[in-house]
Scaffold this motif. Sequence first.
Motif, short mmCIF file in Angstrom:
data_model
loop_
_atom_site.label_atom_id
_atom_site.label_comp_id
_atom_site.label_asym_id
_atom_site.label_seq_id
_atom_site.Cartn_x
_atom_site.Cartn_y
_atom_site.Cartn_z
N LEU A 67 0.82 -1.29 -0.14
CA LEU A 67 0.00 -0.08 0.15
C LEU A 67 0.93 1.35 -0.05
O LEU A 67 1.88 1.19 1.02
CB LEU A 67 -0.89 -0.01 1.10
CG LEU A 67 -1.83 1.25 1.35
CD1 LEU A 67 -2.90 1.38 0.21
CD2 LEU A 67 -2.62 1.19 2.67
N VAL A 68 0.54 2.29 -0.89
CA VAL A 68 1.39 3.37 -1.10
C VAL A 68 0.78 4.50 -0.33
O VAL A 68 1.48 5.18 0.53
CB VAL A 68 1.23 3.73 -2.51
CG1 VAL A 68 2.21 5.34 -2.62
CG2 VAL A 68 2.27 2.90 -3.20
N GLY A 69 -0.56 4.48 -0.53
CA GLY A 69 -1.25 5.68 0.26
C GLY A 69 -2.72 5.45 0.40
O GLY A 69 -3.36 4.90 -0.56
N TYR A 70 -3.52 5.67 1.35
CA TYR A 70 -4.95 5.77 1.47
C TYR A 70 -5.51 6.89 1.98
O TYR A 70 -4.97 7.54 3.30
CB TYR A 70 -4.99 4.54 2.31
CG TYR A 70 -6.25 4.03 2.23
CD1 TYR A 70 -6.52 2.69 1.53
CD2 TYR A 70 -7.67 4.72 2.47
CE1 TYR A 70 -7.50 1.93 1.38
CE2 TYR A 70 -8.92 3.92 2.16
CZ TYR A 70 -8.99 2.68 1.86
OH TYR A 70 -10.23 2.14 1.44
N TRP A 71 -6.43 7.61 1.42
CA TRP A 71 -7.05 8.82 1.81
C TRP A 71 -8.67 8.78 1.57
O TRP A 71 -9.13 8.12 0.80
CB TRP A 71 -6.46 10.04 0.73
CG TRP A 71 -4.90 10.21 0.54
CD1 TRP A 71 -4.05 10.92 1.35
CD2 TRP A 71 -4.03 9.46 -0.29
NE1 TRP A 71 -3.09 10.98 0.83
CE2 TRP A 71 -2.79 9.98 -0.05
CE3 TRP A 71 -4.46 8.42 -1.13
CZ2 TRP A 71 -1.54 9.45 -0.63
CZ3 TRP A 71 -3.38 8.03 -2.01
CH2 TRP A 71 -1.88 8.50 -1.63
N SER A 72 -9.37 9.79 2.32
CA SER A 72 -10.47 9.97 2.20
C SER A 72 -10.83 11.34 1.40
O SER A 72 -9.98 12.36 1.32
CB SER A 72 -11.31 9.94 3.34
OG SER A 72 -10.84 11.05 4.20
N VAL A 73 -11.83 11.60 0.66
CA VAL A 73 -12.02 13.09 -0.14
C VAL A 73 -12.79 13.97 0.70
O VAL A 73 -13.69 13.39 1.27
CB VAL A 73 -12.78 12.60 -1.64
CG1 VAL A 73 -12.93 13.80 -2.51
CG2 VAL A 73 -11.68 11.47 -2.41
N GLU A 74 -12.11 14.98 0.94
CA GLU A 74 -12.80 16.08 1.93
C GLU A 74 -13.63 16.85 1.19
O GLU A 74 -14.55 17.00 1.60
CB GLU A 74 -11.62 16.61 2.20
CG GLU A 74 -11.99 18.06 3.37
CD GLU A 74 -12.59 17.50 4.62
OE1 GLU A 74 -13.10 18.41 5.53
OE2 GLU A 74 -12.40 16.22 4.92
N PHE A 75 -13.13 17.31 -0.15
CA PHE A 75 -13.99 18.14 -1.18
C PHE A 75 -13.64 18.07 -2.42
O PHE A 75 -12.44 17.60 -2.81
CB PHE A 75 -14.37 19.47 -0.77
CG PHE A 75 -13.35 20.36 -0.04
CD1 PHE A 75 -13.09 20.40 1.26
CD2 PHE A 75 -12.27 20.72 -1.09
CE1 PHE A 75 -11.80 21.24 1.63
CE2 PHE A 75 -11.22 21.51 -0.63
CZ PHE A 75 -10.95 21.57 0.76
N GLN A 210 -10.30 19.32 -16.35
CA GLN A 210 -9.45 19.36 -15.10
C GLN A 210 -10.34 19.22 -14.15
O GLN A 210 -11.21 19.98 -14.20
CB GLN A 210 -8.38 20.45 -15.17
CG GLN A 210 -7.66 20.28 -14.04
CD GLN A 210 -6.54 21.73 -13.96
OE1 GLN A 210 -6.55 22.46 -14.86
NE2 GLN A 210 -5.95 21.94 -12.75
N GLU A 211 -9.66 18.58 -12.92
CA GLU A 211 -10.50 18.49 -11.98
C GLU A 211 -9.79 18.38 -10.65
O GLU A 211 -8.45 17.85 -10.78
CB GLU A 211 -11.64 17.29 -11.77
CG GLU A 211 -10.96 15.93 -11.70
CD GLU A 211 -12.08 14.90 -11.77
OE1 GLU A 211 -11.36 13.79 -11.37
OE2 GLU A 211 -13.06 15.20 -12.00
N ASN A 212 -9.92 19.06 -9.50
CA ASN A 212 -9.22 18.93 -8.32
C ASN A 212 -10.10 18.14 -7.27
O ASN A 212 -11.28 18.28 -7.10
CB ASN A 212 -8.99 20.39 -7.54
CG ASN A 212 -7.97 21.05 -8.65
OD1 ASN A 212 -7.33 20.46 -9.43
ND2 ASN A 212 -7.85 22.25 -8.45
N MET A 213 -9.24 17.44 -6.11
CA MET A 213 -9.81 16.67 -5.10
C MET A 213 -8.89 17.13 -3.99
O MET A 213 -7.88 17.09 -4.21
CB MET A 213 -10.11 15.22 -5.39
CG MET A 213 -11.36 14.84 -6.24
SD MET A 213 -11.87 13.22 -5.98
CE MET A 213 -10.04 12.35 -6.37
#
Length: 224
Positions: A67-75, A210-213
């Motif tokens: 596993l490299v990384g694990y995140w939740s999407v804030e917005f 383009q999109e940002n998270m």
Amino acid sequence: SLLLPSREALATWILVPQVCSSFAAGPRQYDGTFYEFHTYCLKPSKMNEFLENFKKNIRLQTAHSELVGYWSVEFGGRVNKAFHIWKYDNFTHRTEVRKALAKDKKCEEQFLIPNLALIDKQESEITYPVPWCGPALWGDAFKRALNAHVNRGYSKLVGVFHTEYGALNRVHVLWWNESADSRAAGRHQSHEDPRVMAAVRKSVNYLVSQENMFLIPTSFSPLK
């Protein structure tokens, strides 16, 4: 994602709060290493339960793959979303991992099956680090735009990846920022820097979308 006339795309991901490793774009790689991007859309109100189960049982899966990384999407985009990256030496390695997971009854019963009931949608992309010697039309302009931000300290670059499987002609850029406010401050400063804006103007000629998270690392994420 803002896409380009050349059908290349840029998706920007913001990481917080601390970088512990990086994946710099460089020369073309000659080994088979790739990174699998997973995006899980969770059923409403199930996000906390899903992440808690991952935290408690993640070792059952990391015993088989890295596993490299694990995140939740804030917005940015849909909420109740988890994003994670796994590393494989090659496709044979991934196949071996999948077979091992299928035979691991403890992992299946305690980890996989309980989580499947909480997931509404899953997406997977196979990606490679972008080789600056490779991307033709958009590569040089894109590299200058990224370096303009990095060299002047407006943001910290973690990694740049392009998709091989999944939504094609897409580039993922992972940035690190201390907070949403520090990111906003850096953006405002960069927009007033004529050198940055000149580099960006040339790069966006190739963009179609383009999109940002904004991503928040979980407590069990190796990359923070």
